[in-house]
Design an enzyme around this catalytic site. Structure first.
Site, short mmCIF file in Angstrom:
data_model
loop_
_atom_site.label_atom_id
_atom_site.label_comp_id
_atom_site.label_asym_id
_atom_site.label_seq_id
_atom_site.Cartn_x
_atom_site.Cartn_y
_atom_site.Cartn_z
N ASN A 9 -67.07 19.63 29.73
CA ASN A 9 -68.07 20.62 30.12
C ASN A 9 -67.84 21.83 29.22
O ASN A 9 -66.90 22.58 29.41
CB ASN A 9 -67.87 21.00 31.61
CG ASN A 9 -68.78 22.14 32.03
OD1 ASN A 9 -69.69 22.54 31.29
ND2 ASN A 9 -68.55 22.67 33.22
N LYS A 11 -69.50 24.43 29.02
CA LYS A 11 -69.93 25.70 29.64
C LYS A 11 -70.75 26.49 28.60
O LYS A 11 -71.47 25.89 27.82
CB LYS A 11 -68.72 26.46 30.18
CG LYS A 11 -67.87 25.58 31.10
CD LYS A 11 -66.83 26.32 31.88
CE LYS A 11 -66.07 25.33 32.77
NZ LYS A 11 -65.08 25.98 33.64
N HIS A 94 -71.92 22.98 39.86
CA HIS A 94 -70.61 23.47 39.40
C HIS A 94 -70.27 24.75 40.16
O HIS A 94 -71.15 25.54 40.48
CB HIS A 94 -70.65 23.73 37.89
CG HIS A 94 -69.30 23.99 37.32
ND1 HIS A 94 -68.68 25.22 37.41
CD2 HIS A 94 -68.43 23.16 36.69
CE1 HIS A 94 -67.49 25.13 36.85
NE2 HIS A 94 -67.31 23.90 36.40
N GLU A 96 -69.14 27.46 39.23
CA GLU A 96 -69.61 28.69 38.58
C GLU A 96 -71.08 28.94 38.90
O GLU A 96 -71.52 30.08 39.01
CB GLU A 96 -69.37 28.61 37.06
CG GLU A 96 -67.90 28.76 36.73
CD GLU A 96 -67.40 28.00 35.52
OE1 GLU A 96 -68.24 27.57 34.69
OE2 GLU A 96 -66.18 27.82 35.40
N GLU A 164 -63.45 19.66 41.92
CA GLU A 164 -62.90 20.77 41.14
C GLU A 164 -62.46 21.89 42.07
O GLU A 164 -63.30 22.71 42.49
CB GLU A 164 -63.96 21.30 40.17
CG GLU A 164 -64.45 20.28 39.17
CD GLU A 164 -64.94 20.94 37.88
OE1 GLU A 164 -64.50 20.51 36.82
OE2 GLU A 164 -65.76 21.88 37.95
N GLY A 170 -59.95 26.99 34.90
CA GLY A 170 -59.73 28.02 33.89
C GLY A 170 -58.52 28.90 34.16
O GLY A 170 -58.34 29.94 33.54
N SER A 210 -58.31 22.79 34.81
CA SER A 210 -57.16 22.92 33.91
C SER A 210 -56.53 21.58 33.54
O SER A 210 -55.32 21.47 33.36
CB SER A 210 -56.10 23.86 34.51
OG SER A 210 -56.64 25.15 34.71
P1 13P Z 1 -61.12 24.09 32.84
O1 13P Z 1 -60.75 22.73 32.36
O2 13P Z 1 -61.33 25.09 31.74
O3 13P Z 1 -60.19 24.56 33.92
O4 13P Z 1 -62.55 23.95 33.53
C1 13P Z 1 -62.74 22.95 34.47
C2 13P Z 1 -64.18 22.87 34.78
O5 13P Z 1 -64.73 23.77 35.40
C3 13P Z 1 -64.93 21.73 34.28
O6 13P Z 1 -66.21 21.70 34.82
#
Ligand code: 13P
Length: 248
Positions: A9, A11, A94, A96, A164, A170, A210
């Protein structure tokens, strides 16, 4: 029995030119992958990355899709717009999007059904916050996300679920392999109750948060974990390809 699926992803990272450079580096590194490999890219990267991925074993994904076929929804993208470029997967709900853009289980549900109706495979994200985990509400939160977010699904194995935990995204703070396995086991059990035991056995459930080249082997060795949804580590071809080859 369940084919693992490793998805990046990106982002809000990589312009179209940067995205093409990344997948061109990635293609030879993952050409022999035994799992499904996906990159979920920003909308504006889709045309160029789609072209660059032709003939490769990497599938293209988007990061959201609107529930209406078309109309007055400024700033949104429809399933047909994605399909035209060969998009196969789409991330929905997601954390976010839930946290910063007001996405709810209800809008997640509508987007998921629109994606399925158009022949896209939704990667529906679920997960608890740190406060929810610390106050013992993880299973309750996940249950509601499954009951409401996935409502009306005939066969849960038509989608991919990404677990997640918000506190692991992150932050460099990964859930332990045992924690992730146990929680994904709970999600599968819940799917068996709400949908059917057979399709719950078949649905692929990824871990995200992560996940990186170092911890992927231990996570992927867990019986309930069928793949990863990778943020930061998907932005470097070498790192992402090491995750794709988690068993090497
Ligand atoms: P990270 O791998 O940067 O922690 O992000 C995970 C994520 O949100 C994947 O959708």
């Amino acid at each position: 029995m369940r084919k693992p699926i490793i998805a990046g992803n990106w982002k809000m990272n990589n312009t179209a030119a940067q995205g093409v450079a990344l997948v061109n580096e990635l293609k030879p590194l993952v050409a022999d992958a035994e799992c499904d490999v996906v990159v979920c890219v920003p909308f504006t990267d889709i045309p160029a990355v789609s072209e660059a991925l032709k003939g490769s074993n990497i599938a293209l994904g988007a990061q959201n899709v609107h529930f209406a076929e078309k109309g007055a929804y400024t700033g949104e993208i429809s399933a047909a717009m994605l399909k035209e470029y060969g998009v196969k997967y789409v991330i929905i709900g997601h954390s976010e999007r839930r946290q910063y853009f007001g996405e709810t289980n209800e809008t997640v549900n509508k987007r998921m059904h629109a994606a399925l109706a158009a022949g896209l495979i939704p990667i529906v994200c679920v997960g608890e916050s740190l406060e929810e985990r610390e106050t013992g509400k993880t299973e309750q939160v996940l249950s509601v996300q499954i009951e409401e977010g996935l409502k009306g699904l005939e066969d849960v194995s038509a989608i991919v679920i990404a677990y997640e935990p918000v506190w692991a995204i992150g932050t460099g703070k990964t859930a332990t392999a045992e924690q992730a396995n146990e929680t994904i086991g709970f999600i599968r059990k819940k799917c068996a109750e709400v949908f059917c035991p057979k399709c719950a056995e078949k649905v692929r459930i990824q871990y995200g948060g992560s996940m990186n080249a170092k911890n992927c082997k231990e996570l992927m060795a867990m019986p309930e974990i069928d793949g990863g949804l990778i943020g930061g580590a998907s932005l470097k071809a070498q790192d992402f390809s090491q995750i794709v080859h988690y068993n090497k």
